[in-house]
Design a protein around this motif. Structure first.
Motif, PDB file in Angstrom:
ATOM      1  N   SER A 100       6.688 -12.109  20.608  1.00 37.90           N
ATOM      2  CA  SER A 100       7.371 -11.079  20.333  1.00 37.90           C
ATOM      3  C   SER A 100       6.307  -9.821  19.878  1.00 37.90           C
ATOM      4  N   SER A 101       5.078 -10.142  19.807  1.00 39.70           N
ATOM      5  CA  SER A 101       4.249  -9.136  19.445  1.00 39.70           C
ATOM      6  C   SER A 101       4.522  -8.548  18.060  1.00 39.70           C
ATOM      7  N   LEU A 102       4.623  -9.329  17.318  1.00 42.20           N
ATOM      8  CA  LEU A 102       4.820  -8.725  15.945  1.00 42.20           C
ATOM      9  C   LEU A 102       3.389  -8.406  15.241  1.00 42.20           C
ATOM     10  N   PHE A 103       2.379  -9.133  15.480  1.00 42.15           N
ATOM     11  CA  PHE A 103       1.139  -8.538  14.979  1.00 42.15           C
ATOM     12  C   PHE A 103       0.851  -7.274  15.182  1.00 42.15           C
ATOM     13  N   ASN A 104       0.491  -6.413  14.567  1.00 38.32           N
ATOM     14  CA  ASN A 104       0.023  -4.948  14.792  1.00 38.32           C
ATOM     15  C   ASN A 104      -1.181  -4.390  13.841  1.00 38.32           C
ATOM     16  N   ALA A 105      -1.863  -5.337  13.272  1.00 37.73           N
ATOM     17  CA  ALA A 105      -2.792  -5.090  12.433  1.00 37.73           C
ATOM     18  C   ALA A 105      -3.778  -6.205  12.159  1.00 37.73           C
ATOM     19  N   SER A 106      -5.074  -6.060  12.009  1.00 37.38           N
ATOM     20  CA  SER A 106      -6.074  -6.907  11.506  1.00 37.38           C
ATOM     21  C   SER A 106      -6.170  -7.841  12.893  1.00 37.38           C
ATOM     22  N   LEU A 107      -6.221  -7.207  13.961  1.00 32.83           N
ATOM     23  CA  LEU A 107      -6.147  -7.993  15.240  1.00 32.83           C
ATOM     24  C   LEU A 107      -7.591  -8.206  15.797  1.00 32.83           C
ATOM     25  N   GLU A 108      -8.738  -7.622  15.240  1.00 28.05           N
ATOM     26  CA  GLU A 108      -9.986  -8.041  15.501  1.00 28.05           C
ATOM     27  C   GLU A 108     -10.679  -9.104  15.352  1.00 28.05           C
ATOM     28  N   GLY A 109     -10.235  -9.913  14.198  1.00 22.84           N
ATOM     29  CA  GLY A 109     -10.744 -10.931  13.513  1.00 22.84           C
ATOM     30  C   GLY A 109     -10.415 -12.315  14.254  1.00 22.84           C
ATOM     31  N   ASN A 110     -11.224 -13.292  13.866  1.00 21.40           N
ATOM     32  CA  ASN A 110     -10.976 -14.544  14.415  1.00 21.40           C
ATOM     33  C   ASN A 110     -10.092 -15.365  13.864  1.00 21.40           C
ATOM     34  N   TYR A 119       0.787  -1.317  -0.155  1.00 20.33           N
ATOM     35  CA  TYR A 119      -0.311  -0.077   0.048  1.00 20.33           C
ATOM     36  C   TYR A 119       0.827   1.292  -0.011  1.00 20.33           C
ATOM     37  N   LYS A 120       0.338   2.336   0.165  1.00 18.41           N
ATOM     38  CA  LYS A 120       1.098   3.564  -0.061  1.00 18.41           C
ATOM     39  C   LYS A 120       1.986   3.812   1.037  1.00 18.41           C
ATOM     40  N   LYS A 121       1.628   3.504   2.278  1.00 20.08           N
ATOM     41  CA  LYS A 121       2.301   3.714   3.412  1.00 20.08           C
ATOM     42  C   LYS A 121       2.846   2.440   4.421  1.00 20.08           C
ATOM     43  N   VAL A 122       2.414   1.283   3.920  1.00 18.24           N
ATOM     44  CA  VAL A 122       2.631   0.164   4.518  1.00 18.24           C
ATOM     45  C   VAL A 122       3.007  -1.052   3.473  1.00 18.24           C
ATOM     46  N   VAL A 123       3.853  -1.974   4.017  1.00 16.85           N
ATOM     47  CA  VAL A 123       3.704  -3.475   3.378  1.00 16.85           C
ATOM     48  C   VAL A 123       3.326  -4.128   4.398  1.00 16.85           C
ATOM     49  N   LYS A 124       2.143  -4.956   3.722  1.00 18.15           N
ATOM     50  CA  LYS A 124       1.314  -5.553   5.045  1.00 18.15           C
ATOM     51  C   LYS A 124       1.689  -7.097   4.791  1.00 18.15           C
ATOM     52  N   MET A 125       2.060  -7.783   5.845  1.00 14.65           N
ATOM     53  CA  MET A 125       1.947  -9.581   5.811  1.00 14.65           C
ATOM     54  C   MET A 125       1.052 -10.041   6.414  1.00 14.65           C
ATOM     55  N   THR A 126       0.052 -10.510   5.966  1.00 16.99           N
ATOM     56  CA  THR A 126      -1.193 -11.071   6.324  1.00 16.99           C
ATOM     57  C   THR A 126      -1.016 -12.623   6.492  1.00 16.99           C
ATOM     58  N   PHE A 127      -0.971 -13.189   7.798  1.00 19.42           N
ATOM     59  CA  PHE A 127      -1.139 -14.547   8.039  1.00 19.42           C
ATOM     60  C   PHE A 127      -2.555 -15.020   8.125  1.00 19.42           C
ATOM     61  N   ALA A 128      -2.399 -16.257   7.013  1.00 21.86           N
ATOM     62  CA  ALA A 128      -3.997 -16.741   7.012  1.00 21.86           C
ATOM     63  C   ALA A 128      -4.721 -17.148   8.318  1.00 21.86           C
ATOM     64  N   LYS A 129      -3.845 -17.809   9.429  1.00 23.59           N
ATOM     65  CA  LYS A 129      -4.275 -18.398  10.304  1.00 23.59           C
ATOM     66  C   LYS A 129      -3.501 -17.696  11.446  1.00 23.59           C
ATOM     67  N   GLY A 130      -3.360 -16.628  11.375  1.00 27.14           N
ATOM     68  CA  GLY A 130      -2.423 -15.813  12.473  1.00 27.14           C
ATOM     69  C   GLY A 130      -3.257 -15.719  13.874  1.00 27.14           C
ATOM     70  N   ALA A 131      -4.608 -15.872  14.015  1.00 30.87           N
ATOM     71  CA  ALA A 131      -5.101 -15.569  15.394  1.00 30.87           C
ATOM     72  C   ALA A 131      -4.777 -16.946  16.123  1.00 30.87           C
ATOM     73  N   ALA A 132      -4.393 -18.002  15.216  1.00 28.80           N
ATOM     74  CA  ALA A 132      -4.102 -19.401  16.082  1.00 28.80           C
ATOM     75  C   ALA A 132      -2.588 -19.408  16.335  1.00 28.80           C
ATOM     76  N   LEU A 133      -1.983 -18.447  16.042  1.00 38.73           N
ATOM     77  CA  LEU A 133      -0.466 -18.579  16.244  1.00 38.73           C
ATOM     78  C   LEU A 133       0.075 -17.680  17.531  1.00 38.73           C
ATOM     79  N   ASP A 134       0.963 -18.353  18.195  1.00 38.91           N
ATOM     80  CA  ASP A 134       1.288 -17.483  19.406  1.00 38.91           C
ATOM     81  C   ASP A 134       2.596 -16.436  18.861  1.00 38.91           C
ATOM     82  N   ASP A 135       2.564 -15.545  19.439  1.00 38.90           N
ATOM     83  CA  ASP A 135       3.175 -14.533  19.197  1.00 38.90           C
ATOM     84  C   ASP A 135       4.005 -13.929  20.100  1.00 38.90           C
TER      85      ASP A 135
END
Length: 132
Positions: free
Chosen positions: A87-97, A69-85
């Motif tokens: 190091s708290s890398l996830f900083n977007a799309s946090l509201e989904g299941n 995108y113009k201001k970000v490169v977004k790396m979206t993990f398909a099953k990210g909600a099921a992953l331990d994080d």
């Protein structure tokens, strides 16, 4: 797009190469670095090109996408909600299941070890084994 033939004649890896070159700025550099880290974390990863221009990485199922995108490169993990994080890398799309994303902005440093661990965890969740 620098190409020899139509887009449909090019491999997904070639199309991703083209996208990186087309961007010609920090976003291309960031996408290239993220791609390299994905391949380091999982040398058996399969690259795909979906949804009219989104790089996608698979191993036993979708691992993640690399959207620009113009201001970000977004790396979206398909099953990210099921992953331990831890190091708290996830900083977007946090509201989904299901999905979780990491937005990378210009000049940001990548925690490469933590990101590779997250990629390997995503592969493991898909039932695969990531080397590296």
């Amino acid at each position: 797009m620098s190409k020899t033939g139509s887009q449909s004649d090019r491999t997904p890896s070639q199309l991703i190469d083209d996208r990186i070159g087309e961007l010609g700025d920090w976003r291309g550099e960031m996408l290239a670095r993220l791609r390299a880290l994905i391949k380091e974390a999982d040398p058996e990863v399969v690259e795909e090109w979906k949804w009219r221009g989104v790089p996608v990485w698979h191993h036993g199922g979708m691992i993640c996408t690399g959207e620009t995108y113009k201001k970000v490169v977004k790396m979206t993990f398909a099953k990210g909600a099921a992953l331990d994080d831890p190091s708290s890398l996830f900083n977007a799309s946090l509201e989904g299941n299901t999905r979780r994303a990491i937005d990378f902005r210009e000049g940001e440093r990548i925690d490469e070890d933590a990101l590779k661990a997250l990629i390997r965890a995503a592969v493991a969740l898909n039932g695969g084994r990531a080397g590296g």
